[in-house]
Motif scaffolding. Structure first.
Motif, short mmCIF file in Angstrom:
data_model
loop_
_atom_site.label_atom_id
_atom_site.label_comp_id
_atom_site.label_asym_id
_atom_site.label_seq_id
_atom_site.Cartn_x
_atom_site.Cartn_y
_atom_site.Cartn_z
N LEU A 171 -19.30 7.31 -4.31
CA LEU A 171 -20.48 8.05 -4.76
C LEU A 171 -20.16 9.09 -5.82
CD1 LEU A 171 -22.29 8.55 -1.33
CD2 LEU A 171 -22.58 6.71 -2.99
N ASN A 172 -18.89 9.48 -5.92
CA ASN A 172 -18.52 10.51 -6.90
C ASN A 172 -17.29 10.08 -7.69
OD1 ASN A 172 -16.98 10.72 -4.52
ND2 ASN A 172 -16.40 12.84 -4.97
N PRO A 173 -17.39 9.00 -8.46
CA PRO A 173 -16.22 8.50 -9.21
C PRO A 173 -15.68 9.51 -10.21
CG PRO A 173 -18.24 7.41 -9.94
CD PRO A 173 -18.59 8.16 -8.69
N GLY A 174 -16.52 10.44 -10.64
CA GLY A 174 -16.04 11.45 -11.58
C GLY A 174 -15.00 12.38 -11.01
N ASP A 175 -14.90 12.44 -9.69
CA ASP A 175 -13.90 13.30 -9.04
C ASP A 175 -12.58 12.58 -8.79
OD1 ASP A 175 -15.57 15.51 -8.93
OD2 ASP A 175 -16.42 14.94 -7.00
N GLN A 176 -12.54 11.29 -9.07
CA GLN A 176 -11.31 10.53 -8.84
C GLN A 176 -10.27 10.86 -9.90
OE1 GLN A 176 -11.89 6.31 -8.58
NE2 GLN A 176 -9.73 5.86 -8.21
N ALA A 177 -9.06 11.10 -9.46
CA ALA A 177 -7.95 11.37 -10.37
C ALA A 177 -7.18 10.08 -10.61
CB ALA A 177 -7.03 12.44 -9.78
N ASN A 178 -6.21 10.13 -11.51
CA ASN A 178 -5.34 8.98 -11.70
C ASN A 178 -4.56 8.70 -10.43
OD1 ASN A 178 -6.10 8.65 -14.41
ND2 ASN A 178 -4.58 10.16 -15.09
N ARG A 179 -4.26 7.48 -10.20
CA ARG A 179 -3.49 7.13 -9.01
C ARG A 179 -2.09 7.74 -9.10
NH1 ARG A 179 -5.27 1.62 -6.18
NH2 ARG A 179 -7.40 1.45 -6.95
N ASP A 180 -1.48 7.92 -7.93
CA ASP A 180 -0.15 8.53 -7.92
C ASP A 180 0.91 7.52 -8.33
OD1 ASP A 180 0.39 6.92 -5.74
OD2 ASP A 180 0.39 8.54 -4.27
N GLU A 181 2.19 7.92 -8.26
CA GLU A 181 3.26 7.06 -8.74
C GLU A 181 3.38 5.76 -7.96
OE1 GLU A 181 4.93 9.96 -5.75
OE2 GLU A 181 3.59 10.02 -7.49
N ASN A 182 2.82 5.72 -6.76
CA ASN A 182 2.84 4.49 -5.96
C ASN A 182 1.53 3.72 -6.05
OD1 ASN A 182 5.51 4.85 -4.79
ND2 ASN A 182 4.61 6.51 -3.58
#
Length: 595
Positions: free
Chosen positions: A384-395
């Protein structure tokens, strides 16, 4: 000095009022709380023991507890008190017990004389309150308390005959050290973090059904019955517990559970619930390709039976046979068979506990299903809030920007455990680092889905507390809110976290417009294309064949980075040429048609 001596604190607290106390806070400087400590509720006119154990070595024990007085008729009146105590290691400090309150004219904390030396530390305190408040006859502000009320309080204090009143003690600095954990006997090869339990406690607190200071560690035996039900979905044969008459929290070695989980017969409950036709107990599909409508129906079947059993007045009883209430799930070849009762199903191999409460256990089963359905490895839901998603981590794990958390909506697909990446599945079911604090919801933000699981669990708890009938709102809440299917819902799969995004409407548009999500989706598609080109795959791109580790976690050296940059440039040039040629061809075609 004997470092093997017991430097624990054993504090007897006498509630001399006619109202209950609720735990609101605990602090530990040294030592640790044993199981069921400190008590999260203290009944009116009762006495309890508060125990803070020391650890091995020269540390001693030091901590505090804070309680509020529960006036149901006056919920806005906040009266609290605090007890501080320690049994220090070494001859330089004395044993100590002190108390304070935020309303010294309404409540008195009286400490009995105690020995400042000697170990362990045993002490006692009484809590007195004004009768005019505790009986609910009226409420007065501190400034308005008259001489008669003050005289009544003085008389209450006088009953202590020489006990030392420590009401005015100054606050001492304490450091918080909340220690809770899953500590079974011996070795159990499962995640020991009580994630489910903490989510459930937070939900009960949110629904105002447990005190603010409740933790996994200080649940009392009555409250623990909810959590025996919560654990049942993972341990439906109750193989993790010893069968005790007077103890419902005594974990065994867990070897029987492990054996059933790894190599049990296909008809046993442990295998069925984790890998077979009862994966719906975890909010999952029974097999890959299963229609989402079917999975939802299986889930709601269990929720209806267990919720009605939890309420106890909706036509479902503990003596009902499985062939009557769950005929499609049990037969003559299952274990238990269809002739078993709901009571036998829930108690399984631990029938001897004499204070078992199957209604509370049934509610716990419901909460587990709801909670699991918000775990990334169990379902794919609309973000519901894709704008709050950050880049995935190193894994390659999903994460969100600091101060935010994922909010999840309707179900796009249910997952199936068979064929899943075990490590990725378990990553989202657990939390690395400090365990969350149930009364502080922000501490759950890094557990994807936990905040929604808390909200929806609290919603069901509210229905249960009000004894709402299944047909009068509970079914609708579960069908149209918790387990609502997205317009683009698809059959079950063994994915974990490969596809994350908002819903797609029936017309093909996104349910929520977010340019950042479009950028992320484009980047992900481009990286999959690059991976295909680098691997020499000249055929069509299979977007379901997501690599076990994402591209950004596998390509980090300089040469590969240059290679990717060169490929990106070539792709851009190619796209530009195609666009120019297409434009020219289209212009000629239009001109030919029109003229």
């Amino acid at each position: 000095m004997d470092i093997q001596a017991d430097y624990s604190c054993y504090i007897t607290l006498n509630n001399k009022t006619d109202v209950d106390f609720e735990l609101i806070d605990t602090l530990v400087v040294s030592g640790e709380w044993p199981d069921s400590q400190p008590p999260n509720t203290i009944d009116a006119n009762s006495s309890v023991s508060i125990t803070l154990k020391d650890k091995f070595g020269a540390t001693g024990s030091q901590g505090s507890v804070a309680y509020s007085l529960k006036f149901k008729k006056y919920p806005d009146t906040k009266i609290t008190f605090k007890l501080e105590f320690y049994d220090p290691y070494g001859p330089w400090y004395d044993n100590f017990l002190g108390g304070s309150t935020n309303h010294p004219d309404l409540i008195s904390v009286n400490v009995h004389p105690y020995s400042k030396a000697g170990h362990p530390f045993n002490a006692e305190a009484d809590i007195f309150a004004l009768k005019v408040l505790s009986s609910g006859e009226g409420e007065k502000a501190v400034a308005e308390i008259d001489k008669a009320a003050k005289a009544q309080l003085a008389a209450a204090r006088a009953q202590s005959h020489g006990l030392r009143d420590t009401t005015a003690l100054a606050k001492r600095p304490f450091q918080a050290n909340f220690s809770i954990g899953f500590k079974p006997e011996g070795f159990i090869p499962i995640n020991k973090d009580p994630v489910h339990e903490n989510i459930a406690i937070a939900a009960f607190i949110k629904a105002d059904q447990l005190p603010q200071g409740t933790t996994y560690n200080n649940l009392n035996p009555k409250q623990w019955e909810y959590f025996r039900g919560l654990l049942w979905n993972d341990d439906p044969s109750c193989l993790l517990f010893d069968d005790k008459v007077d103890n419902n929290r005594d974990f065994g070695a867990g070897l029987e559970w492990y054996d059933a989980f790894k190599a049990g017969p296909a008809n046993c409950m442990t295998r069925r619930s984790h890998f077979g036709d009862l994966q719906c107990l975890h909010g999952m599909a029974t097999k890959n390709g299963e229609a989402p409508e079917d999975t939802k129906r299986y889930i709601l079947t269990w929720l209806e039976v267990m919720y009605k059993l939890a309420c106890g007045n909706q036509g479902t009883a503990v003596q009902d046979k499985l062939k009557t209430v769950l005929p499609a799930q049990f037969n003559g070849s299952t274990n238990p068979t269809s002739d078993a009762t709901l009571k036998q199903l829930l108690l399984a191999t631990t029938p001897n506990y004499r204070f078992s409460n199957l209604q509370r256990r049934a509610l716990g089963v419901c909460l587990h299903i709801i909670q699991d359905s918000y775990a990334i490895g169990h379902t794919q839901r609309c973000l519901l809030n894709p704008g709050d998603q950050a880049n995935r981590d190193e894994n390659g794990y999903i994460q969100f920007k600091p101060g935010t958390y994922g909010r999840w909506g309707s179900v796009i697909s249910f997952h199936c455990y068979s064929g899943q990446d075990d490590d990725r599945h378990s990553h989202y079911d657990s939390l690395e680092g400090v365990a969350p604090v149930p009364k502080q919801l922000s501490t759950f933000d890094k557990i994807l889905g936990a905040r929604d699981a808390i909200d929806k669990s609290a919603g069901l708890i509210n229905f249960f507390t009000a004894q709402t009938k299944w047909e009068d709102g509970v079914k609708q809440f579960l069908e149209q809110d918790v387990f609502a299917l997205a317009p683009n819902a698809k059959p079950a799969n063994s994915d974990v976290d490969g596809n994350v995004g908002p819903c797609i409407t029936a017309g093909g548009a996104r349910a929520m417009s977010d340019t950042r999500y479009q950028d992320l989706e484009y980047a992900a598609g481009l990286q999959r294309k690059l991976a295909s080109l680098e691997g020499g795959n000249s055929g069509g791109l299979d977007i379901e064949a997501v690599p076990s580790s994402p591209l950004w976690a596998r390509h980090s050296n300089g040469k590969r980075s240059l290679k990717r940059l060169a490929l990106l440039v070539l792709l851009g040039v190619f796209a530009l040429v195609v666009a120019i040629v297409s434009s020219a061809v289209m212009s000629r075609l239009v001109a030919k048609v029109l003229f």
